[in-house]
Each structure stands twice: as C-alpha cells, then as structure tokens.
Scaffold this motif. Structure first.
Motif, PDB file in Angstrom:
ATOM      1  N   SER A 146       1.222 -37.761 -47.778  1.00 56.02           N
ATOM      2  CA  SER A 146       2.300 -37.841 -48.761  1.00 56.02           C
ATOM      3  C   SER A 146       3.269 -38.950 -48.368  1.00 56.02           C
ATOM      4  O   SER A 146       3.202 -39.502 -47.259  1.00 56.02           O
ATOM      5  N   TYR A 147       4.188 -39.246 -49.246  1.00 52.74           N
ATOM      6  CA  TYR A 147       5.062 -40.403 -49.095  1.00 52.74           C
ATOM      7  C   TYR A 147       5.835 -40.427 -47.775  1.00 52.74           C
ATOM      8  O   TYR A 147       5.867 -41.473 -47.106  1.00 52.74           O
TER       9      TYR A 147
ATOM     10  N   TRP B 278      -5.289 -38.794 -53.551  1.00 53.45           N
ATOM     11  CA  TRP B 278      -3.949 -39.278 -53.880  1.00 53.45           C
ATOM     12  C   TRP B 278      -3.726 -39.297 -55.395  1.00 53.45           C
ATOM     13  O   TRP B 278      -2.584 -39.222 -55.859  1.00 53.45           O
TER      14      TRP B 278
ATOM     15  N   LYS C 111      -0.186 -38.587 -57.351  1.00 55.89           N
ATOM     16  CA  LYS C 111       0.830 -39.313 -56.584  1.00 55.89           C
ATOM     17  C   LYS C 111       0.867 -40.806 -56.903  1.00 55.89           C
ATOM     18  O   LYS C 111       1.327 -41.605 -56.084  1.00 55.89           O
TER      19      LYS C 111
ATOM     20  N   ASP D  38       4.258 -42.423 -56.414  1.00 58.19           N
ATOM     21  CA  ASP D  38       4.589 -42.577 -54.990  1.00 58.19           C
ATOM     22  C   ASP D  38       3.810 -43.736 -54.368  1.00 58.19           C
ATOM     23  O   ASP D  38       4.332 -44.467 -53.508  1.00 58.19           O
TER      24      ASP D  38
END
Length: 636
Positions: free
Chosen positions: A295-296, A320, A336, A339
């Motif tokens: 994740s980010y 992702w 995502k 992101d």
C-alpha cells in the motif's frame, strides 16, 4: 554369371565414384579451432562439427519436410553456388554483460533449387545454422538432428523445478527443454536457439540408448515444431555454443549477435538497467512497530530507501488494481490506481521508477495497447507480466507483441510464470530486460537448493537475463511474518548478496525491506555498488552444480566479485589478475565461521585489504554460502 559379376563391379565403381564426387562444404571459425562440414552422407544432407581436430557432433541430418512428406533438401537435391561471408565488427549494446562486444564470424550459405537455403555460421565460441524459405503459402516441419560423438553428461532447463542432470546423453528419453548444457570432457557445449520468430520455441527429443537429439520430435508431419515453418520466412538459428571452460559459455554473446539490431529510428536510450526493490515479499514484515503492506505508506518507505541507495526502481506486484485473476479487475481504473499515480509522481521526484504488474487476465480482457499507453502516460517505468496462457506458439507471439508495445511506450518488461525462453532478443528489444526463466527461489522451498543456483547459472542463464529474486536478508529460523510463502530461504545472507551479482539481469529485483538490508552494511554497499550497465563481466571460476565465481565491473568503474557454493563448505582462491595496473582497496564479506544455510544463515565476517592485480584473495564459503568482494581504486 560372369556378366552379372562385371555389372555388379561396374555399379560399385559408379557408386564409389559418385560418393567420392559428393561435394563437401566447409566453414571454419575465425580462430580456426572449429570446423563445420556439410554435405551428402548416406542419402541425407548432414553436417558435423569438430574442434581442435576432435569430433563433437557426428553426421547429423538437417532439412525440412513439405506438406506431402518430402524432405528438403532430398538425396536428389543439389546445392547451388555456395555464398561465403566473413564479418568483423563490434556491437555496443544499450546494456548487457559488457559495453563492447566483438562480433566476428565466418558464414556459408547453401542455396537449393527447392526454394530453400541453409545458412551455417561459425563464431569462436559456437556454431549456428538456420533455414531460409522462399516462395509463399507453404508450411514445413523441421528435421534437425544433433548426433553427439560421445556419451557425455548433460543438464537441461526444467521449468520451475530443479534442473535435470547430470544425465548421460544415452539416458535421455522423451522431451528435453533447452538450454541443454553438455560436459564433453575438456570441452563444454550448450544447445539453444536464437532469433525466434512467430513460431513455437524449440524442444528436443531423444530415445534412450542413443546420443541423438532432434528438434521438435524428428517426425515428418507438419506441425511438429509448433505449426511448422511458413514460407517465406526464416527459422530460428539452431545454436551449439562451444568452449574450453564452462564460464566462457556463461560470458558468451552468441545468442544476441545472431539476433538483428534494433529497428532504425527506435530510441532505447531511456532503458536504464539496475537494482529494483519489490513489494510482494515485504507484505507482512514488521519492524519497530511498522507493518509493511502492499500500500501507499509502505511504497513511500521503499521509494525513499531506493533513492538513498541509488536503486533504479520499485516493482509493484499483483492486486494493485484488484484481484489479479478476476475478469472485472480493471488494470487502469481498479482498486489502488489513484495511489499508484500519486506514487509514480512522488518517486519521479526522487529519481526512482515504478514498475506495474499486469496479469494475463487483465491483459486479455482489456485492450492491451490502451493499457500500456496509459501506463506510459502515468510515467511508469516498466511492466511485470504474469501467468500468460496459451500454447507455446501463442505465448511466443503474445510475448513478442507485448515487448514491442512496451518499447513503443518506453516501458521495460519482465515476463513471469513459465515464460517463453530468452533467445537473444535483448539486442533487438533492449527493453526486454529479464524473464523468470527459472524458479524464483522464494517460491521454491520444495525444489530450490544451493545446488539449484549453481546449476541454473550454467544452464538457464546461458539463454539470457533471468529474474530469480535473490537477495532475501531475513533468514531467521522458522517461518517469517511475510504473508506470501513465509518459509525459510535455503541460503546464507552473504550468498544472497552474491547471487544478486552473479545472476545476469537487466532488473535485479531484490525482495526484502530496508531495515534487513541496513542490518548488514557491507552487503548493502555491495548491492548499491551494482551500478549498471556493466562495463565488463567475466566468470572467473566454477563447476556446474558445485560453485561459481563471477566478476562484474560497474558503470562507475568499481569491481564486484560474487562467489556462491552448493551444500558443501568450500575454500576458493580468487586471483585479481583482471584488475588493471594500480592500487586498489577491497572490502571482503564472507560467511561467519559457523555459518550454514540450514542452521545459521545471518552471520558474516568483514575484512579489508589493499591489493594490486598480482594479489590473490582466499575466501571461505559456508555450506550454501557465498562471498562478496567490492574493489575500488585507491586515489592518490
């Protein structure tokens, strides 16, 4: 009876005369050590290969079968005037094992009346031949033999499993996959192919008790070799690499040299090889209260570390954009994606590129050209393409298509999960920086051993750059906290660092979190010093299945030496005669005194020396271990 006897005698004389007049076509390597002879033998067109006067390949048939089952060239076929050619030049690759490659060969082309030519070419480190078809609308099956002169030991690529071998040639029964590496006793050979066009990749077939291998099965029906060869076209080059030392095969460029250079007008100056971080194995790792996820926030930490160490890229793996195997996971708009766009911009400011994973499901269910164009517009650096489906011919066609689309969109590309084997295509498409033509070691706890690494580098890696995901530094006993495949890695931390340098790849993808690398400063320096493109590479020593010692000179002039062994403890002397004249400093990282890939993986020993090219460094490798030397020139 007397008349019959005279007739038989005359027929015998005529037969002997015809045989004596059968023309033999000969081509030698530039260094005169190898000789290939082609001509008619027992009613077949055959070739044979000798080196230093020693027969390596006995008379072996070559040719193609037509739709009606007629062999071309047949026993009645005559070659036209042979066309001879010699070439001396250099190739300066965008990236590779070295910055300048000598390109020197002798060649002979045999044209036949049935719209077929056969081209034989000899380099100092191997021979190759291919079929050239003229006319239109024909489909032919290949009949190519490799009949070896002795019952040598051989090793083979074996998919995502430990390599087959050592196996006597006479023991092989059924299909074998290239690369095929052969120890002929005082000489090493390897069988592969180069410049594969829109057909299925080569397979080899043999019957137990023989030393004969045929391409695609050796039958007479069209379709044996993935649908046959269509006219007009050229077959792939059938290649036999050859050298005194197995390390010379590892260092060879024959496969790339047999491929065409990039098309005029295509600019590949943007291709930047190097070390890449990876988010797949960080998922679940915990350090000082922070849990890494895909994740980010974790991506930002990885980008910051990459920028600090001078690593080129961060690779984002599956999911992702949503579950990778679901048809409705949109590879541009899913999950995502926002992101990822933020991350690409953040990383660009830090001088770090971002790779994006794309599963074949997304590649098939959404317009691939539009997807790759969007990744380019976002500013992505590369694409990792996974789980391609289809038969071998379909996969090769799709691999070629995606590679070209990636090049047009300035994207590097890495194919995973049983990809089509490399065949020198990085000369034509320098953005094709690596493939998982091996077992990624973090997935291979049931089949990957220390001996697997020191076998695959002499087999799989002969085909070209491979992505093995070495470089795991979290080697604690018992299961790790990683969410995917959290079993132990069969290695030592020093061997893990050495393997990253030994493995040839335009994207050296390392799998751990920053903090585990920072635990071992000397090994982290060794990783950070792997600045590509390499100026020079040389396999200094090695025995297949036992150990290897590799030297590479980085883009900034530093010399790196990596050594790795099998399950046995080993002491190795490394002469530094590859160094130019001058004074140098070497940082040596070895396994600790009680290190072992099964019980004590993370112990190290670091020492420093001032050296010249006249010195020899002795290193001691633990079972499953390695050694790393970082050599820099001393300033006055």
């Amino acid at each position: 009876m007397r008349t019959l006897h005279i007739l038989i005698t005359l027929l015998s004389v005529f037969a002997m005369t015809a045989t004596a007049k059968t023309k033999q076509y000969i081509v030698t390597s530039p260094d005169k050590r190898m000789t290939l002879t082609a001509g008619m033998n027992n009613g077949h067109w055959t070739y044979s290969l000798t080196r230093d006067g020693r027969k390596l390949i006995d008379s072996s048939a070559f040719g193609l079968y037509s739709e009606s089952g007629v062999l071309m060239p047949s026993a009645l076929s005559k070659a036209g005037k042979a066309i001879k050619k010699s070439h001396k030049g250099v190739w300066k690759p965008v990236w590779g094992k070295r910055s300048v490659v000598r390109d020197r060969y002798n060649e002979i082309t045999l044209p036949f009346v049935d719209e077929l030519s056969v081209v034989f070419r000899l380099y100092d480190d191997g021979m190759a031949f291919r079929y050239v078809l003229y006319g239109t609308g024909r489909e032919l099956a290949e009949q190519t033999e490799f009949r070896f002169a002795g019952d040598y030991n051989a090793w083979y690529y074996n998919g995502e499993r430990h390599n087959i071998g050592p196996e006597r040639l006479s023991a092989a029964d059924g299909e074998r996959l290239p690369v095929m590496t052969i120890d002929a006793g005082g000489c090493f050979m390897a069988v592969h192919e180069a410049d594969l066009e829109d057909v299925a990749p080569m397979t080899l077939h043999s019957k137990a008790g023989e030393r004969l291998f045929t391409v695609g099965g050796g039958g007479t029906s069209v379709g044996i070799n993935g649908g046959g060869i269509h006219s007009p076209s050229k077959s792939a080059w059938r290649v036999v690499m050859c050298a005194d030392k197995i390390g010379t095969l590892v260092d060879s460029h024959i496969l790339e040299l047999l491929c065409p250079e990039s098309m005029p007008g295509l600019d590949f100056s943007w291709v930047k090889p190097g070390v890449c971080l990876w988010d797949w194995r960080i998922d679940g790792a915990v350090w000082d209260g922070f849990e890494y996820t895909m994740s980010y926030p974790s991506w930002v930490r990885m980008v910051d570390f990459a920028a600090k160490q001078g690593f080129r890229h961060l690779v984002l793996d599956a999911n992702w954009y949503g579950p990778e195997f679901e048809k409705n996971s949109d590879p541009v708009k899913g999950d995502k994606a926002k992101d990822v766009c933020r991350l690409i911009k953040y990383a660009a400011d830090k001088g770090v590129g971002i790779w994006l994973y794309l599963n074949d499901v997304g590649g098939k269910n959404y317009p691939i050209a539009e997807t790759l164009r969007q990744y380019h517009e976002w500013g992505a650096a590369g694409v990792k393409y996974g789980f391609m489906t289809g038969d071998a011919k379909e996969k090769n066609r799709k691999t070629r298509e995606i590679t070209a689309l990636c090049a047009m969109n300035r994207l590097l590309v890495d194919f995973h999960d049983y990809p089509i084997h490399p065949y020198g295509q990085m000369r034509t498409w320098p953005n094709a920086v690596t493939r998982e033509y091996c077992k990624a070691q973090l997935d291979g706890h049931d089949i990957f051993y220390p001996k697997t690494f020191v076998t695959s580098v002499f087999v799989n890696m002969l085909a070209g750059p491979i992505d093995q995901n070495n470089g795991m530094f979290d080697l604690r006993q018992g299961k790790t906290t990683r969410k995917d495949n959290n079993q132990e890695v069969p290695s030592t931390v020093v061997a893990e660092a050495a393997r990253t340098q030994i493995t040839f790849s335009g994207a050296t993808i390392i799998p751990d979190i920053p903090e585990y690398y920072e635990k071992h400063p000397s090994l982290l320096r060794f990783l950070s010093a792997q600045k590509m493109p390499w100026r020079e590479s040389r396999t200094l020593d090695g025995r297949i299945g036992e150990y290897i010692v590799m030297m590479r000179r980085a883009a900034d002039g530093a010399y790196l030496v990596g050594a790795a062994t099998d399950e046995n403890r080993r002491t190795i002397d490394i002469p530094l005669d590859f160094l130019p004249k001058g004074s140098y400093h070497v940082e040596i990282t070895e396994d600790g005194d009680n290190a072992d890939y099964l019980t004590n993986r993370e112990t190290t020993k670091v020492s420093h020396k001032d050296v010249t090219s006249k010195d020899t460094i002795t290193v001691r490798l633990a079972p499953g271990g390695g050694a790393c030397l970082l050599i820099t020139q001393k300033t006055k």
